[in-house]
Write a protein that holds these residues in place. Structure first.
Motif, PDB file in Angstrom:
ATOM      1  N   THR A   1      50.706 -99.012 -48.865  1.00 42.25           N
ATOM      2  CA  THR A   1      51.861 -99.556 -49.579  1.00 42.25           C
ATOM      3  C   THR A   1      52.212 -98.672 -50.773  1.00 42.25           C
ATOM      4  N   LEU A   2      51.188 -98.253 -51.517  1.00 43.10           N
ATOM      5  CA  LEU A   2      51.423 -97.415 -52.697  1.00 43.10           C
ATOM      6  C   LEU A   2      52.011 -96.068 -52.288  1.00 43.10           C
ATOM      7  N   ASN A   3      51.414 -95.435 -51.301  1.00 47.58           N
ATOM      8  CA  ASN A   3      51.885 -94.104 -50.899  1.00 47.58           C
ATOM      9  C   ASN A   3      53.316 -94.153 -50.357  1.00 47.58           C
ATOM     10  N   HIS A   4      53.637 -95.211 -49.586  1.00 46.74           N
ATOM     11  CA  HIS A   4      55.000 -95.323 -49.053  1.00 46.74           C
ATOM     12  C   HIS A   4      56.036 -95.515 -50.160  1.00 46.74           C
ATOM     13  N   ALA A   5      55.657 -96.216 -51.219  1.00 47.08           N
ATOM     14  CA  ALA A   5      56.603 -96.491 -52.307  1.00 47.08           C
ATOM     15  C   ALA A   5      57.044 -95.204 -53.009  1.00 47.08           C
TER      16      ALA A   5
ATOM     17  N   HIS B   1      57.986 -81.881 -52.773  1.00 48.70           N
ATOM     18  CA  HIS B   1      57.549 -83.143 -53.369  1.00 48.70           C
ATOM     19  C   HIS B   1      56.202 -83.551 -52.795  1.00 48.70           C
ATOM     20  N   LYS B   2      55.273 -83.930 -53.684  1.00 52.74           N
ATOM     21  CA  LYS B   2      53.995 -84.463 -53.212  1.00 52.74           C
ATOM     22  C   LYS B   2      53.633 -85.646 -54.087  1.00 52.74           C
TER      23      LYS B   2
ATOM     24  N   HIS C   1      43.019 -94.534 -60.316  1.00 50.82           N
ATOM     25  CA  HIS C   1      43.979 -95.616 -60.056  1.00 50.82           C
ATOM     26  C   HIS C   1      45.389 -95.307 -60.566  1.00 50.82           C
ATOM     27  N   ARG C   2      45.893 -94.164 -60.087  1.00 52.27           N
ATOM     28  CA  ARG C   2      47.262 -93.810 -60.453  1.00 52.27           C
ATOM     29  C   ARG C   2      47.926 -93.075 -59.300  1.00 52.27           C
ATOM     30  N   ILE C   3      49.235 -93.285 -59.184  1.00 49.26           N
ATOM     31  CA  ILE C   3      50.051 -92.424 -58.328  1.00 49.26           C
ATOM     32  C   ILE C   3      50.252 -91.127 -59.106  1.00 49.26           C
ATOM     33  N   GLU C   4      50.060 -90.007 -58.438  1.00 52.16           N
ATOM     34  CA  GLU C   4      50.387 -88.714 -59.046  1.00 52.16           C
ATOM     35  C   GLU C   4      51.575 -88.130 -58.302  1.00 52.16           C
ATOM     36  N   MET C   5      52.528 -87.599 -59.021  1.00 55.04           N
ATOM     37  CA  MET C   5      53.618 -86.843 -58.393  1.00 55.04           C
ATOM     38  C   MET C   5      53.505 -85.387 -58.830  1.00 55.04           C
ATOM     39  N   HIS C   6      53.718 -84.528 -57.856  1.00 55.46           N
ATOM     40  CA  HIS C   6      53.654 -83.086 -58.088  1.00 55.46           C
ATOM     41  C   HIS C   6      54.832 -82.403 -57.404  1.00 55.46           C
ATOM     42  N   LEU C   7      55.164 -81.209 -57.890  1.00 58.06           N
ATOM     43  CA  LEU C   7      56.057 -80.292 -57.181  1.00 58.06           C
ATOM     44  C   LEU C   7      55.196 -79.087 -56.820  1.00 58.06           C
ATOM     45  N   VAL C   8      55.054 -78.834 -55.517  1.00 58.52           N
ATOM     46  CA  VAL C   8      54.096 -77.829 -55.056  1.00 58.52           C
ATOM     47  C   VAL C   8      54.827 -76.586 -54.566  1.00 58.52           C
ATOM     48  N   SER C   9      54.407 -75.446 -55.078  1.00 58.16           N
ATOM     49  CA  SER C   9      55.007 -74.176 -54.672  1.00 58.16           C
ATOM     50  C   SER C   9      54.561 -73.840 -53.246  1.00 58.16           C
ATOM     51  N   THR C  10      55.522 -73.498 -52.375  1.00 57.20           N
ATOM     52  CA  THR C  10      55.177 -73.240 -50.978  1.00 57.20           C
ATOM     53  C   THR C  10      54.782 -71.779 -50.747  1.00 57.20           C
ATOM     54  N   ARG C  11      54.817 -70.969 -51.805  1.00 54.92           N
ATOM     55  CA  ARG C  11      54.400 -69.567 -51.679  1.00 54.92           C
ATOM     56  C   ARG C  11      54.109 -68.999 -53.065  1.00 54.92           C
ATOM     57  N   ARG C  12      53.557 -67.785 -53.091  1.00 52.42           N
ATOM     58  CA  ARG C  12      53.454 -67.058 -54.368  1.00 52.42           C
ATOM     59  C   ARG C  12      54.863 -66.740 -54.822  1.00 52.42           C
TER      60      ARG C  12
ATOM     61  N   GLU D   1      50.296 -73.833 -55.646  1.00 55.89           N
ATOM     62  CA  GLU D   1      50.103 -74.272 -57.037  1.00 55.89           C
ATOM     63  C   GLU D   1      51.098 -75.388 -57.354  1.00 55.89           C
ATOM     64  N   SER D   2      50.667 -76.371 -58.131  1.00 50.83           N
ATOM     65  CA  SER D   2      51.544 -77.520 -58.377  1.00 50.83           C
ATOM     66  C   SER D   2      51.972 -77.647 -59.838  1.00 50.83           C
ATOM     67  N   ILE D   3      53.107 -78.288 -60.022  1.00 49.10           N
ATOM     68  CA  ILE D   3      53.521 -78.779 -61.340  1.00 49.10           C
ATOM     69  C   ILE D   3      53.310 -80.287 -61.287  1.00 49.10           C
ATOM     70  N   HIS D   4      52.455 -80.809 -62.164  1.00 49.52           N
ATOM     71  CA  HIS D   4      52.184 -82.253 -62.192  1.00 49.52           C
ATOM     72  C   HIS D   4      53.306 -82.904 -63.013  1.00 49.52           C
ATOM     73  N   THR D   5      54.116 -83.755 -62.356  1.00 43.94           N
ATOM     74  CA  THR D   5      55.309 -84.278 -63.017  1.00 43.94           C
ATOM     75  C   THR D   5      55.189 -85.746 -63.438  1.00 43.94           C
ATOM     76  N   GLU D   6      54.268 -86.506 -62.847  1.00 44.00           N
ATOM     77  CA  GLU D   6      54.186 -87.912 -63.248  1.00 44.00           C
ATOM     78  C   GLU D   6      52.854 -88.539 -62.870  1.00 44.00           C
ATOM     79  N   ASN D   7      52.373 -89.414 -63.740  1.00 46.51           N
ATOM     80  CA  ASN D   7      51.319 -90.367 -63.389  1.00 46.51           C
ATOM     81  C   ASN D   7      51.926 -91.749 -63.499  1.00 46.51           C
ATOM     82  N   SER D   8      51.610 -92.608 -62.538  1.00 45.62           N
ATOM     83  CA  SER D   8      52.050 -93.994 -62.614  1.00 45.62           C
ATOM     84  C   SER D   8      50.801 -94.852 -62.411  1.00 45.62           C
TER      85      SER D   8
END
Ligand code: AVJ
Length: 320
Positions: free
Chosen positions: A202-206, A240-241, A249-260, A276-283
């Motif tokens: 449920t959490l991951n789908h949201a 988007h990840k 106990h948190r949702i993490e959102m990241h933007l992940v680079s698909t290449r160098r 490599e990721s940019i961590h954009t949110e914890n919920s």
């Protein structure tokens, strides 16, 4: 909805965020981060609005349902002619549910730094509830502020819906609750909405909707950085990840680079490794008990809990 002011650091100057400096600091750190407060430009606010209507994104719907189902019970806790003080308003949709049920509320005080309250909503509130004193305050509510003299004598009920507090690290959430206690004073009530820890699916789908609205919301951060900070992020080279981190106990959102790749931001050069990721949110998500423990540690006594099993509305009282 305007939630950006919620994330303002307690000690930072109230004027405005330094978007450029914050982004560069975050992108040159390891791991790379950008604060979720920067999601909410015009496009980002519209995307968030769409998220709240997605079938997978249950929190908004659940919280509104809980408020509707329990409005009389919640309202019965309010002292006569109390002031309902909402932190970070924008739309007064959720407050209206309580205001309509509680004839005991004498004043509605939405507090937001942007001052961009939905005037239409406030007009309709004044029309539908003519006994109600509607008094918006343009203040940074993460900093101390004065309740105006004409309202100062009214008993206070704070209202902080939306699980926005989940964006804070738990220790910062605790300082924020303590700060609200100082602003509202002893004896005050606080009605606060918190998302619950639940099954991972449920959490991951949201946060991974099939329409890709959440992905767009996340990637809009790069669109905004490109536009406002003269940057050249390739939007097709970041993904988007979002996932539930069970240990924290948190949702993490990241933007992940698909290449160098190399990106330029405001004249600076930023290197990305493949994946490599940019961590954009914890919920952060809480159990009823873990949030009550956090509240107790911040000087609040848990009074009642209203829940549908998905989301939770807590009623707390400030000791004294
Ligand atoms: C506005 C912080 C409550 O954490 O669920 C929604 C923001 N991010 N989808 C949340 C959000 C991705 C939302 N809050």
């Amino acid at each position: 909805m305007n939630v950006s002011s919620v994330f303002r650091a307690f000690h930072s100057p109230p004027a405005h965020d330094d978007f450029a400096a914050d982004v560069l600091t975050g992108l040159t750190a390891s791991p790379k981060t950008v604060s979720p407060k920067y999601f909410y430009d015009l496009a980002g606010s519209a995307l968030f609005e769409r998220i709240t209507r997605l079938s997978e994104y249950y929190p908004t719907r659940a919280e509104i349902g809980i408020l509707q189902d329990n409005a009389p019970a919640i309202a019965s806790m309010f002292p006569p002619s109390s002031a309902l003080i909402e932190f970070g308003s924008g739309s007064s949709r959720k407050a209206r549910i309580l205001l309509s049920a509680a004839a005991t509320i004498g004043a509605y005080v939405p507090v937001d730094i942007s001052g961009d309250f939905l005037q239409q909503d406030l007009r309709e509130l004044r029309r539908d509830l003519p006994h109600l004193l509607v008094h918006p305050l343009v203040e940074d509510f993460t900093r101390p502020f004065e309740i105006p003299a004409r309202l100062a004598a009214l008993p206070r009920v704070g209202f902080f819906p939306g699980s926005t507090i989940g964006n804070f690290e738990p220790c910062d959430a605790a300082s924020f609750l303590r700060h609200i206690g100082t602003v509202l004073g002893s004896g005050a009530l606080l009605i606060v909405g918190i998302d619950l820890i639940k099954d991972e699916t449920t959490l991951n789908h949201a946060y991974n909707d099939t329409e890709g609205v959440t992905a767009k919301f996340n990637l809009n951060l790069l669109v905004r950085i490109n536009r406002e900070l003269d940057a050249d992020f390739d939007l097709t080279a970041f993904e988007h990840k979002a996932f539930f981190n069970r240990k924290l106990h948190r949702i993490e959102m990241h933007l992940v680079s698909t290449r160098r790749q190399t990106v330029h931001v405001n004249g600076a050069t930023i290197e990305f490794d493949d994946s490599e990721s940019i961590h954009t949110e914890n919920s952060y998500k809480y159990t009823v008990q873990s949030f009550q423990a956090l509240a107790r540690g911040s000087g609040w006594s848990p009074m009642r809990v209203f829940t549908d099993g998905l989301f939770c509305v807590h009623a707390l009282r400030m000791a004294g």
